[in-house]
Design a protein around this motif. Sequence first.
Motif, PDB file in Angstrom:
ATOM      1  N   VAL A 289       0.850  -1.190   0.000  1.00 43.21           N
ATOM      2  CA  VAL A 289       0.000   0.000   0.000  1.00 43.21           C
ATOM      3  C   VAL A 289       0.884   1.238   0.000  1.00 43.21           C
ATOM      4  O   VAL A 289       1.707   1.414   0.889  1.00 43.21           O
ATOM      5  CB  VAL A 289      -0.937   0.027   1.228  1.00 43.21           C
ATOM      6  N   SER A 290       0.708   2.087  -0.995  1.00 40.84           N
ATOM      7  CA  SER A 290       1.514   3.301  -1.094  1.00 40.84           C
ATOM      8  C   SER A 290       0.929   4.391  -0.217  1.00 40.84           C
ATOM      9  O   SER A 290      -0.245   4.735  -0.326  1.00 40.84           O
ATOM     10  CB  SER A 290       1.561   3.797  -2.548  1.00 40.84           C
ATOM     11  N   CYS A 291       1.770   4.932   0.661  1.00 50.91           N
ATOM     12  CA  CYS A 291       1.380   6.060   1.503  1.00 50.91           C
ATOM     13  C   CYS A 291       2.076   7.300   0.979  1.00 50.91           C
ATOM     14  O   CYS A 291       3.272   7.261   0.676  1.00 50.91           O
ATOM     15  CB  CYS A 291       1.779   5.799   2.956  1.00 50.91           C
ATOM     16  N   PHE A 292       1.349   8.383   0.852  1.00 48.73           N
ATOM     17  CA  PHE A 292       1.913   9.609   0.313  1.00 48.73           C
ATOM     18  C   PHE A 292       2.160  10.581   1.447  1.00 48.73           C
ATOM     19  O   PHE A 292       1.249  11.230   1.947  1.00 48.73           O
ATOM     20  CB  PHE A 292       0.989  10.186  -0.760  1.00 48.73           C
ATOM     21  N   PHE A 293       3.385  10.631   1.877  1.00 53.42           N
ATOM     22  CA  PHE A 293       3.802  11.429   3.037  1.00 53.42           C
ATOM     23  C   PHE A 293       3.378  12.881   2.839  1.00 53.42           C
ATOM     24  O   PHE A 293       3.551  13.432   1.768  1.00 53.42           O
ATOM     25  CB  PHE A 293       5.321  11.335   3.164  1.00 53.42           C
ATOM     26  N   SER A 294       2.836  13.552   3.827  1.00 51.32           N
ATOM     27  CA  SER A 294       2.622  13.037   5.164  1.00 51.32           C
ATOM     28  C   SER A 294       1.184  13.301   5.592  1.00 51.32           C
ATOM     29  O   SER A 294       0.923  13.679   6.709  1.00 51.32           O
ATOM     30  CB  SER A 294       3.574  13.748   6.113  1.00 51.32           C
ATOM     31  N   TRP A 295       0.242  13.123   4.692  1.00 53.53           N
ATOM     32  CA  TRP A 295      -1.124  13.584   4.969  1.00 53.53           C
ATOM     33  C   TRP A 295      -2.108  12.433   5.183  1.00 53.53           C
ATOM     34  O   TRP A 295      -3.285  12.580   4.985  1.00 53.53           O
ATOM     35  CB  TRP A 295      -1.610  14.467   3.811  1.00 53.53           C
ATOM     36  N   TYR A 296      -1.654  11.239   5.558  1.00 55.25           N
ATOM     37  CA  TYR A 296      -2.532  10.078   5.756  1.00 55.25           C
ATOM     38  C   TYR A 296      -3.311   9.786   4.482  1.00 55.25           C
ATOM     39  O   TYR A 296      -4.485   9.470   4.515  1.00 55.25           O
ATOM     40  CB  TYR A 296      -3.479  10.308   6.936  1.00 55.25           C
ATOM     41  N   SER A 297      -2.646   9.920   3.363  1.00 58.38           N
ATOM     42  CA  SER A 297      -3.237   9.663   2.063  1.00 58.38           C
ATOM     43  C   SER A 297      -2.643   8.367   1.522  1.00 58.38           C
ATOM     44  O   SER A 297      -1.420   8.206   1.487  1.00 58.38           O
ATOM     45  CB  SER A 297      -2.922  10.839   1.120  1.00 58.38           C
ATOM     46  N   TYR A 298      -3.508   7.438   1.107  1.00 57.24           N
ATOM     47  CA  TYR A 298      -3.070   6.132   0.630  1.00 57.24           C
ATOM     48  C   TYR A 298      -3.679   5.852  -0.736  1.00 57.24           C
ATOM     49  O   TYR A 298      -4.789   6.286  -1.033  1.00 57.24           O
ATOM     50  CB  TYR A 298      -3.482   5.034   1.614  1.00 57.24           C
ATOM     51  N   ASP A 299      -2.950   5.096  -1.553  1.00 50.94           N
ATOM     52  CA  ASP A 299      -3.464   4.723  -2.859  1.00 50.94           C
ATOM     53  C   ASP A 299      -4.738   3.892  -2.673  1.00 50.94           C
ATOM     54  O   ASP A 299      -4.742   2.872  -1.982  1.00 50.94           O
ATOM     55  CB  ASP A 299      -2.421   3.923  -3.629  1.00 50.94           C
ATOM     56  N   LEU A 300      -5.817   4.329  -3.289  1.00 48.75           N
ATOM     57  CA  LEU A 300      -7.132   3.759  -3.011  1.00 48.75           C
ATOM     58  C   LEU A 300      -7.253   2.318  -3.499  1.00 48.75           C
ATOM     59  O   LEU A 300      -7.703   1.435  -2.760  1.00 48.75           O
ATOM     60  CB  LEU A 300      -8.220   4.635  -3.646  1.00 48.75           C
ATOM     61  N   SER A 301      -6.855   2.036  -4.733  1.00 46.77           N
ATOM     62  CA  SER A 301      -7.037   0.686  -5.273  1.00 46.77           C
ATOM     63  C   SER A 301      -6.168  -0.334  -4.556  1.00 46.77           C
ATOM     64  O   SER A 301      -6.624  -1.443  -4.248  1.00 46.77           O
ATOM     65  CB  SER A 301      -6.729   0.674  -6.777  1.00 46.77           C
ATOM     66  N   THR A 302      -4.900   0.004  -4.287  1.00 45.49           N
ATOM     67  CA  THR A 302      -4.052  -0.973  -3.603  1.00 45.49           C
ATOM     68  C   THR A 302      -4.480  -1.151  -2.147  1.00 45.49           C
ATOM     69  O   THR A 302      -4.275  -2.218  -1.563  1.00 45.49           O
ATOM     70  CB  THR A 302      -2.570  -0.565  -3.674  1.00 45.49           C
ATOM     71  N   MET A 303      -5.090  -0.114  -1.566  1.00 46.22           N
ATOM     72  CA  MET A 303      -5.643  -0.257  -0.228  1.00 46.22           C
ATOM     73  C   MET A 303      -6.822  -1.240  -0.254  1.00 46.22           C
ATOM     74  O   MET A 303      -6.931  -2.117   0.616  1.00 46.22           O
ATOM     75  CB  MET A 303      -6.085   1.109   0.299  1.00 46.22           C
ATOM     76  N   LEU A 304      -7.699  -1.114  -1.244  1.00 41.87           N
ATOM     77  CA  LEU A 304      -8.819  -2.043  -1.370  1.00 41.87           C
ATOM     78  C   LEU A 304      -8.334  -3.452  -1.690  1.00 41.87           C
ATOM     79  O   LEU A 304      -8.894  -4.440  -1.190  1.00 41.87           O
ATOM     80  CB  LEU A 304      -9.787  -1.552  -2.449  1.00 41.87           C
ATOM     81  N   ASP A 305      -7.287  -3.571  -2.509  1.00 40.11           N
ATOM     82  CA  ASP A 305      -6.710  -4.892  -2.789  1.00 40.11           C
ATOM     83  C   ASP A 305      -6.189  -5.540  -1.512  1.00 40.11           C
ATOM     84  O   ASP A 305      -6.365  -6.738  -1.283  1.00 40.11           O
ATOM     85  CB  ASP A 305      -5.572  -4.779  -3.806  1.00 40.11           C
ATOM     86  N   PHE A 306      -5.524  -4.737  -0.699  1.00 41.02           N
ATOM     87  CA  PHE A 306      -4.962  -5.239   0.552  1.00 41.02           C
ATOM     88  C   PHE A 306      -6.067  -5.782   1.455  1.00 41.02           C
ATOM     89  O   PHE A 306      -5.942  -6.850   2.057  1.00 41.02           O
ATOM     90  CB  PHE A 306      -4.199  -4.125   1.255  1.00 41.02           C
TER      91      PHE A 306
END
Length: 701
Positions: free
Chosen positions: A293-310
């Motif tokens: 899961v890709s996290c985009f520093f530093s705003w608690y933002s995560y890649d949506l599709s890979t988060m759902l895949d996880f």
Amino acid sequence: MGIKNKLPSPRVDIIISFGALFLLFFENICFGSQWTMMFYMAADNDLSGQAQIDIKELQKISGQPGVDIIVQIDSPSGAFRYKVLPQGTSILASLGQSNSGSPDALADFGSWAVKTYPAQKYLLALWDHGSGWSKYSKYVGYDQHLNDYLNVAGGELRSAVAEISSAAGQPLEIIVFDACLMQMAEVLMELEGMCRYAVGSEAPFPVEGMPYDQAWKKIDGNTPAESLVVRLVNSCSVYDNLGYQVTCSAVDIKRLSAASQNLKSLAGPLKRLPVSAFISSSAIPDSAVPDSVSCFFSWYSYDLSTMLDFIGNRIPDPEKTLVLDASRQFKNSVLIQSISGNDYQNASGVAAWYPKGKNNFESGIESYNNLKWTGLSGWDKILDQLIFQKDITAPVPQKVKMNQTAMGGRLAWETGYEPSGIELYQVRHSKALIIDFFDQAGTSDTSNWTRTGFVIIPKADGDTAYYSISGQMTSKKAIQFDSSGNIGFDTEGINGFVVLESSSDSSTGWDTLGIWNYFGEAQNKYCSSKIKNTTANIRISWNTSHSGWLYIDDIKVCHPDFDKTVKINNTFVPSFTLSSLSGLNGFYQIRVIDSLKNISSWSKETFYRSDTDILRAWPNPFKRNIYISFLPSKESVTEVKIFNILGQYVDRMSLLEKGNNNGKEERLYLWEPKVSIAEGVYIARLDSNTGIRLVKMIFIR
């Protein structure tokens, strides 16, 4: 009409004749363009120098048939409107001091541009710093002079774009976010119905901005929107050669909207599923699954599709199929994407908010519910299920005891739980209702700080909590920060303050970066500042009159050893040591919070008395019941009666229990006033063979 190659001085009076403007307007009405490209450059901040560079880049693609390039720039010198031409910039208007953070300023520029330069298709580029949507900041269009910005959560971005689209009589073809972190579902859904494609980055974006001059060298009015966005995204691959970590994507807003509405149907199935049996709520953050899961520093933002895949790959069917299908729909909404560097290779083009823990969720959800994305997708309900999942109650700690030691006192208890499943213990003291935490495992994080008066709790969700009534914490070594030099943390306090300092050499003194004050009831604050050096020591001084917390989540020194794991000792006996028990008479209770966020009930009270033959009552004043403890100096028979202020007998206190306190028998009494008893002052009288003792009690309803 003058041609300029640089921004004019604010002292130069620019006079544009009515005739020239009329001819400009007449020319566009009669002949028109197929593309009008509007660039809204919020440069009244530290980007003003880069704005001039980017305008020169726009000159390289200007003058092509069927394409008008219009710029409004707000700079320290004032705000100006230009038409960009190959030989320079044609000054259309001098606006004086403007607020680029106002939705009215953006709406006025866009509406003016589409009316003055009517076209078949419109592009709007928002050029500035950006922060997408997060708990802390949600903006684009920052005006440093007026400290204002276009708020995403407050609807300012949406209202401004809606006004431009209405003036154009059609949705815009393309909106380009030439800014950091804006390619989030929360931002893009604000544009639904007003824009066809959105181009931007999930991650921080280089200060050089979008390479328009390389992307659009050979375009004209006939170039379709799809081609423009594909070329622009592909051109961002140039940053791979420069060593940047960059994402850029083009998103089809209609497809994103359809995927969002489909996502809403998942809230029900996930609620029925015991999610915590398959996935820990703390597993999403990048520290737990950096490769998936890709996290985009530093705003608690995560890649949506890979988060759902996880999530989908860790739950059973049929919910698994539903979640993975939702992920595919979001991926299909991305027309094209470009990734530079190694950090974001798993990114899919659209990010979303995933708060790190309950504190972050609760402090951001009120404004989050104002977003169109939230209503369409139901993502807030899914987050609630993932973060607040509870399918069991953690067992209550047993056999809680307080023993006096040479250093003060030591609370000890049996876990009532397999220790490896415990995230933290919570200790409650009756007198001041102080809440404290005890780290049962220890962590490498603590090794990089010297501390006075702090208790440190590393949390599985990535935050590190520091509790103290007062104290100071200093980094042992200078910290290497990234180029932003930013340091941020959450605090919660009552009647006190926190001071943040930095120093390139702590032996020569400290620079104050910020002071945050707390007044009255508990207040939550996000404290943020930039250090003067990219390498510096950090010191935090903390003082509240009651109790308080620091949650440090963005200072990388707090988590210096990601490769180290915490070893759990299965024979560990939890304990909590108080440096002094003076003035801390009363009862203590323990409860457990496990790694799935399940919270136990409070344990049975254990009482501590440091003196004898003195009557103590707590809490006082009280609302529902009051305890009185008595530690007699020798064996005695005691009785406690209650009288009102007039000396009239009211009630009798019941003996709750007899216990052992440092080898002496302690007696605990309880009074629960009847419903008929009025609030006011009452006197408890204890009669024993060692004498009579009185204590005043204040009853409030």
